[in-house]
Design a protein around this motif. Structure first.
Motif, short mmCIF file in Angstrom:
data_model
loop_
_atom_site.label_atom_id
_atom_site.label_comp_id
_atom_site.label_asym_id
_atom_site.label_seq_id
_atom_site.Cartn_x
_atom_site.Cartn_y
_atom_site.Cartn_z
N ILE A 57 0.82 -1.20 0.00
CA ILE A 57 0.00 0.00 0.00
C ILE A 57 0.86 1.26 0.00
CG2 ILE A 57 -1.81 1.29 1.21
CD1 ILE A 57 -2.73 -1.33 -0.15
N PHE A 58 1.59 1.52 1.08
CA PHE A 58 2.43 2.71 1.18
C PHE A 58 3.88 2.30 1.02
CE2 PHE A 58 -1.27 3.44 3.98
CZ PHE A 58 -1.85 4.47 3.28
N LYS A 109 7.18 8.66 4.22
CA LYS A 109 7.62 7.62 5.16
C LYS A 109 7.60 8.13 6.60
CE LYS A 109 11.29 4.42 6.22
NZ LYS A 109 12.66 4.03 6.07
N ASP A 110 8.07 9.35 6.82
CA ASP A 110 8.18 9.90 8.17
C ASP A 110 7.19 11.01 8.47
OD1 ASP A 110 10.40 8.21 8.80
OD2 ASP A 110 11.67 9.53 7.58
N SER A 111 6.52 11.55 7.45
CA SER A 111 5.58 12.64 7.67
C SER A 111 4.58 12.67 6.51
CB SER A 111 6.33 13.98 7.74
OG SER A 111 5.45 15.04 7.94
N TRP A 112 3.34 13.00 6.82
CA TRP A 112 2.30 13.15 5.80
C TRP A 112 1.86 14.60 5.75
CZ3 TRP A 112 -1.96 9.19 4.66
CH2 TRP A 112 -1.45 7.89 4.63
N GLU A 113 1.61 15.09 4.55
CA GLU A 113 0.95 16.38 4.36
C GLU A 113 -0.54 16.09 4.18
OE1 GLU A 113 3.79 19.39 2.08
OE2 GLU A 113 3.43 17.54 0.96
N VAL A 114 -1.36 16.78 4.95
CA VAL A 114 -2.81 16.61 4.87
C VAL A 114 -3.41 17.96 4.49
CG1 VAL A 114 -4.88 15.90 6.12
CG2 VAL A 114 -2.66 14.89 6.72
N PHE A 115 -4.28 17.95 3.49
CA PHE A 115 -4.86 19.17 2.95
C PHE A 115 -6.38 19.14 3.08
CE2 PHE A 115 -0.95 18.32 0.73
CZ PHE A 115 -0.35 19.56 0.59
N ASN A 138 1.07 19.00 8.70
CA ASN A 138 1.93 17.82 8.66
C ASN A 138 1.68 16.98 9.89
OD1 ASN A 138 3.49 18.34 6.22
ND2 ASN A 138 4.32 20.07 7.34
N VAL A 139 1.57 15.68 9.70
CA VAL A 139 1.38 14.75 10.81
C VAL A 139 2.34 13.58 10.65
CG1 VAL A 139 -1.02 15.38 11.22
CG2 VAL A 139 -0.50 13.52 9.66
N LYS A 140 2.67 12.96 11.75
CA LYS A 140 3.56 11.80 11.75
C LYS A 140 2.72 10.53 11.65
CE LYS A 140 7.38 14.07 12.66
NZ LYS A 140 8.29 14.33 11.58
N PRO A 141 3.10 9.61 10.79
CA PRO A 141 2.39 8.33 10.73
C PRO A 141 2.78 7.45 11.92
CG PRO A 141 4.22 8.30 9.20
CD PRO A 141 4.18 9.68 9.79
N PHE A 142 1.93 6.49 12.23
CA PHE A 142 2.24 5.52 13.27
C PHE A 142 1.93 4.12 12.74
CE2 PHE A 142 -2.01 7.22 14.10
CZ PHE A 142 -2.79 6.07 14.21
N ASN A 163 -9.75 13.79 17.16
CA ASN A 163 -8.84 13.55 16.04
C ASN A 163 -9.56 12.73 14.99
OD1 ASN A 163 -5.90 14.37 16.90
ND2 ASN A 163 -6.90 13.52 18.69
N LEU A 164 -9.23 13.01 13.74
CA LEU A 164 -9.70 12.22 12.61
C LEU A 164 -8.57 11.28 12.25
CD1 LEU A 164 -11.90 11.86 10.40
CD2 LEU A 164 -10.63 13.53 9.05
N ARG A 165 -8.85 9.98 12.21
CA ARG A 165 -7.80 9.01 11.90
C ARG A 165 -8.01 8.38 10.54
NH1 ARG A 165 -7.16 4.90 16.79
NH2 ARG A 165 -9.21 4.35 15.99
N LEU A 166 -6.91 8.24 9.80
CA LEU A 166 -6.88 7.51 8.54
C LEU A 166 -6.05 6.27 8.80
CD1 LEU A 166 -6.02 10.46 6.09
CD2 LEU A 166 -8.25 9.80 6.98
N LEU A 167 -6.62 5.08 8.53
CA LEU A 167 -5.98 3.82 8.88
C LEU A 167 -6.06 2.85 7.71
CD1 LEU A 167 -8.01 3.52 12.20
CD2 LEU A 167 -5.67 4.37 12.03
N TRP A 168 -4.90 2.27 7.36
CA TRP A 168 -4.91 1.25 6.30
C TRP A 168 -3.62 0.47 6.35
CZ3 TRP A 168 -5.17 2.22 0.31
CH2 TRP A 168 -5.69 1.09 -0.32
N ASP A 169 -3.75 -0.82 6.10
CA ASP A 169 -2.62 -1.74 6.09
C ASP A 169 -1.97 -1.71 7.47
OD1 ASP A 169 -0.77 -3.58 5.16
OD2 ASP A 169 0.46 -2.09 4.14
N LYS A 170 -0.75 -1.26 7.58
CA LYS A 170 -0.06 -1.19 8.87
C LYS A 170 0.18 0.25 9.30
CE LYS A 170 2.60 -4.56 6.85
NZ LYS A 170 3.91 -5.00 6.45
N THR A 171 -0.46 1.21 8.61
CA THR A 171 -0.17 2.62 8.82
C THR A 171 -1.40 3.41 9.25
OG1 THR A 171 1.55 2.51 7.12
CG2 THR A 171 0.73 4.70 7.67
#
Length: 178
Positions: A57-58, A109-115, A138-142, A163-171
């Protein structure tokens, strides 16, 4: 004249057959919706929920990732992923008016930009018009404890903050929205 009748009948049967097939076949990325009420505000996210299907996925584009790092992702499938809020709200540090907004991301990999973009309800195959972006953070993935087969968006309260969470696969990512 008979040939024309048979041709029209054949076309009609093909059209009806295609329509039935489309209607009866579940979509590859079914629609999803999550609704939450917090501090007398109603939050709703409408999105499409693709499946992992044994794919990467990512990751890196050269590794065949479905969602390559550092590239636009419509954040779901099909149409835009839309956040609708019934009153003014915070998206990170940005105070926004009530309304509907398109959420899209650039995963890293280490940071996401969310718009958030004002063009909610768009067909999201193409990148949005950046001049309509109203907020960016910018948010950090976990890493998730358990792998998720299907893309999922939910709301999560922690320390009296929503918080709004986006979740998929292992991220996963968590976006402060209040």
């Amino acid at each position: 004249m008979k040939l024309l009748k048979y041709l029209l009948l054949t076309l009609l049967l093909l059209f009806v057959g295609f329509a039935l097939y489309t209607y009866l076949t579940p979509p590859a990325s079914p629609p999803g919706e999550t609704i939450y009420t917090y501090n007398n505000k109603d939050y709703k996210v409408e999105y499409s929920r693709p499946y992992k299907k044994n794919r990467l996925i990512f990751g890196k584009k050269e590794d065949g990732a479905l969602v390559p790092f550092n590239e636009y992702w419509r954040t779901g499938a099909n149409f835009s992923t839309d956040l609708t809020v019934s009153d003014s709200f915070y998206f990170g540090e940005n105070l926004l008016n009530k309304g509907s907004y398109w959420i899209y991301t650039i995963p890293g990999k280490d940071s996401w930009e969310v718009f958030l973009n004002s063009e909610a309800g768009s067909f999201a195959f193409f990148e949005p018009n950046k001049s309509n972006d109203v907020a960016k953070l910018n948010v950090k993935p976990f890493v998730l404890d358990n792998q998720l087969e299907q893309f999922t968006i939910d709301f999560h309260e922690i320390d009296n903050k929503l918080n709004l969470r986006l979740l998929w696969d292992k991220t996963g990512i968590s976006i402060p929205i209040n």
